[in-house]
Design a protein around this motif. Structure first.
Motif, short mmCIF file in Angstrom:
data_model
loop_
_atom_site.label_atom_id
_atom_site.label_comp_id
_atom_site.label_asym_id
_atom_site.label_seq_id
_atom_site.Cartn_x
_atom_site.Cartn_y
_atom_site.Cartn_z
N LYS A 140 45.91 -26.04 -88.27
CA LYS A 140 44.53 -26.53 -88.25
C LYS A 140 43.78 -26.24 -89.53
O LYS A 140 42.65 -26.71 -89.72
CB LYS A 140 43.79 -25.91 -87.07
CG LYS A 140 44.28 -26.39 -85.71
CD LYS A 140 43.55 -25.69 -84.58
CE LYS A 140 44.05 -26.16 -83.22
NZ LYS A 140 43.37 -25.46 -82.11
N SER A 141 44.37 -25.45 -90.42
CA SER A 141 43.68 -25.09 -91.65
C SER A 141 43.62 -26.29 -92.60
O SER A 141 44.43 -27.22 -92.52
CB SER A 141 44.40 -23.94 -92.36
OG SER A 141 45.58 -24.40 -92.97
N ASN A 142 42.67 -26.26 -93.48
CA ASN A 142 42.53 -27.32 -94.48
C ASN A 142 43.01 -26.86 -95.86
O ASN A 142 42.66 -27.46 -96.89
CB ASN A 142 41.06 -27.77 -94.58
CG ASN A 142 40.59 -28.42 -93.30
OD1 ASN A 142 41.30 -29.23 -92.71
ND2 ASN A 142 39.38 -28.07 -92.86
N HIS A 143 43.80 -25.81 -95.88
CA HIS A 143 44.27 -25.25 -97.15
C HIS A 143 45.17 -26.27 -97.85
O HIS A 143 46.08 -26.84 -97.24
CB HIS A 143 45.04 -23.96 -96.90
CG HIS A 143 45.19 -23.11 -98.13
ND1 HIS A 143 46.08 -23.42 -99.14
CD2 HIS A 143 44.56 -21.97 -98.50
CE1 HIS A 143 46.00 -22.51 -100.08
NE2 HIS A 143 45.07 -21.62 -99.73
N PRO A 144 44.94 -26.51 -99.14
CA PRO A 144 45.73 -27.52 -99.87
C PRO A 144 47.21 -27.18 -99.95
O PRO A 144 48.05 -28.08 -100.16
CB PRO A 144 45.09 -27.53 -101.27
CG PRO A 144 44.34 -26.23 -101.36
CD PRO A 144 43.88 -25.93 -99.98
N ALA A 145 47.56 -25.90 -99.75
CA ALA A 145 48.97 -25.50 -99.80
C ALA A 145 49.75 -25.99 -98.59
O ALA A 145 50.99 -26.07 -98.63
CB ALA A 145 49.08 -23.97 -99.90
N ILE A 146 49.04 -26.33 -97.51
CA ILE A 146 49.71 -26.81 -96.31
C ILE A 146 49.90 -28.32 -96.44
O ILE A 146 49.06 -29.13 -96.03
CB ILE A 146 48.91 -26.44 -95.04
CG1 ILE A 146 48.64 -24.94 -95.02
CG2 ILE A 146 49.66 -26.85 -93.78
CD1 ILE A 146 49.88 -24.08 -95.14
N ASP A 154 51.97 -32.10 -96.18
CA ASP A 154 52.46 -32.88 -95.04
C ASP A 154 53.86 -32.41 -94.63
O ASP A 154 54.20 -32.40 -93.43
CB ASP A 154 52.51 -34.37 -95.40
CG ASP A 154 51.12 -34.98 -95.52
OD1 ASP A 154 50.16 -34.37 -94.99
OD2 ASP A 154 50.98 -36.04 -96.15
N GLU A 155 54.65 -32.00 -95.62
CA GLU A 155 56.00 -31.50 -95.32
C GLU A 155 55.93 -30.22 -94.48
O GLU A 155 56.67 -30.06 -93.50
CB GLU A 155 56.75 -31.22 -96.62
CG GLU A 155 58.18 -30.73 -96.40
CD GLU A 155 58.89 -30.44 -97.71
OE1 GLU A 155 60.02 -29.90 -97.66
OE2 GLU A 155 58.33 -30.74 -98.79
N ILE A 156 55.01 -29.33 -94.85
CA ILE A 156 54.86 -28.08 -94.09
C ILE A 156 54.30 -28.37 -92.71
O ILE A 156 54.73 -27.77 -91.71
CB ILE A 156 53.96 -27.09 -94.86
CG1 ILE A 156 54.66 -26.63 -96.14
CG2 ILE A 156 53.61 -25.88 -93.99
CD1 ILE A 156 53.84 -25.73 -97.02
N LYS A 157 53.36 -29.32 -92.62
CA LYS A 157 52.80 -29.66 -91.31
C LYS A 157 53.87 -30.25 -90.39
O LYS A 157 53.87 -30.02 -89.18
CB LYS A 157 51.64 -30.64 -91.47
CG LYS A 157 50.37 -30.00 -92.00
CD LYS A 157 49.13 -30.73 -91.54
CE LYS A 157 47.86 -29.93 -91.86
NZ LYS A 157 46.66 -30.53 -91.30
N SER A 158 54.78 -31.01 -90.96
CA SER A 158 55.88 -31.56 -90.18
C SER A 158 56.77 -30.44 -89.64
O SER A 158 57.19 -30.47 -88.47
CB SER A 158 56.71 -32.51 -91.06
OG SER A 158 57.82 -32.99 -90.34
N LYS A 159 57.02 -29.43 -90.47
CA LYS A 159 57.82 -28.29 -90.03
C LYS A 159 57.06 -27.51 -88.97
O LYS A 159 57.66 -27.02 -87.99
CB LYS A 159 58.15 -27.40 -91.23
CG LYS A 159 59.12 -26.28 -90.88
CD LYS A 159 59.58 -25.52 -92.11
CE LYS A 159 60.60 -24.46 -91.73
NZ LYS A 159 61.10 -23.72 -92.92
N LEU A 160 55.74 -27.39 -89.13
CA LEU A 160 54.93 -26.69 -88.14
C LEU A 160 55.02 -27.39 -86.78
O LEU A 160 55.15 -26.73 -85.74
CB LEU A 160 53.47 -26.65 -88.61
CG LEU A 160 53.10 -25.58 -89.64
CD1 LEU A 160 51.76 -25.89 -90.27
CD2 LEU A 160 53.10 -24.20 -88.99
#
Length: 263
Positions: free
Chosen positions: A243-249, A251-257
């Motif tokens: 749910k964070s808006n951190h630029p380090a997260i 789309d690839e990381i969100k997919s893994k999440l």
């Protein structure tokens, strides 16, 4: 009664008299854990169950259709609002069909009362090797699972709650741990900790993967990750990161999440 006017001995005597009366009413039976015994009595009484003998392993009550129920409770106080239940042992022996969890507020009003199918204990729980059993936290993800039943209306019919009150607020300690670990790091090493990698091996892997890190830095991150899992907050931590808006997260990381959250 003004308890502040009583001596320490008088307070202890009052406590003893209270336990005596609860025992006379058959609310408690062994005095090993009055809150636990009170909850077992309360659930059995309100939901028309038969209490098992105090020495019974794996379950605490039986329903009218012969389903075995394990009953867990936790009482919050002004300083501790933890939602982690006591250790659940011998899970693989299938000794119970459902787990009923009751969480009390400081004044003994009921905060949560839910019925959890046996299979969800392993799905949402975290295996604790030291205590040889599963720990389970009453999280938003668990509360919102359609397989979980909110039974507070059976236990306390006078309780009225809005949907917002049923939502668990993220623990500030979990947020702090995620910040210490680093969101990317938490996702990167999540599955290693989930599979039971110990702190020493995790530190060694982190230093190997990130030679720019000092060993002390890796140890701090590894210890914080292990604590999040031990407290049963690992899924909540994933949701905080998602749910964070951190630029380090990315789309690839969100997919893994999403993959980790769907497990």
């Amino acid at each position: 009664m003004d308890l502040s006017q009583l001596s320490n001995v008088e307070l202890m005597q009052l406590n003893q008299l209270t336990l005596d009366e609860l025992e006379r009413r058959d609310v408690i039976r062994t005095r090993n854990n009055p809150i636990s015994e009170y909850t077992e009595w309360l659930v059995a009484d309100k939901m028309q169950m038969v209490l098992a003998a105090p020495s019974t392993k794996g379950y605490d009550a039986i329903t009218i259709d012969d389903r075995k129920i394990q009953i867990k409770s936790r009482k919050n106080n002004l300083k501790n609002r933890s939602l982690i239940l006591g250790i659940i042992r011998n899970y693989d022996l299938n000794q119970f069909d459902e787990l009923i969890a009751v969480i009390y507020n400081h004044d003994f009003s009921i905060r949560y009362a839910i019925s959890i199918p046996h299979e969800l204990v392993k799905e949402y729980g975290f295996y604790n090797e030291h205590q040889n059993g599963y720990t389970l936290r009453i999280s938003n993800l668990l509360l919102n699972d359609p397989r979980v039943t909110d039974i507070i209306e059976f236990i306390d019919p006078d309780t009225e709650r809005s949907k917002e009150e049923i939502t668990v607020k993220p623990d500030s300690n979990t947020i702090r741990d995620v910040q210490t670990i680093g969101m990317q790091t938490f996702v990167e090493y999540y599955q290693y900790v989930e599979r039971g990698m110990n702190t020493t091996d995790l530190v060694e892997k982190m230093v190997t993967d990130h030679p720019e890190w000092k060993e002390s830095t890796a140890r701090t991150k590894a210890s914080s990750m292990r604590r999040v899992f031990k407290n049963g907050d690992n899924v909540e931590a994933l949701k905080i990161i998602y749910k964070s808006n951190h630029p380090a997260i990315t789309d690839e990381i969100k997919s893994k999440l999403m993959t980790l959250l769907d497990k």
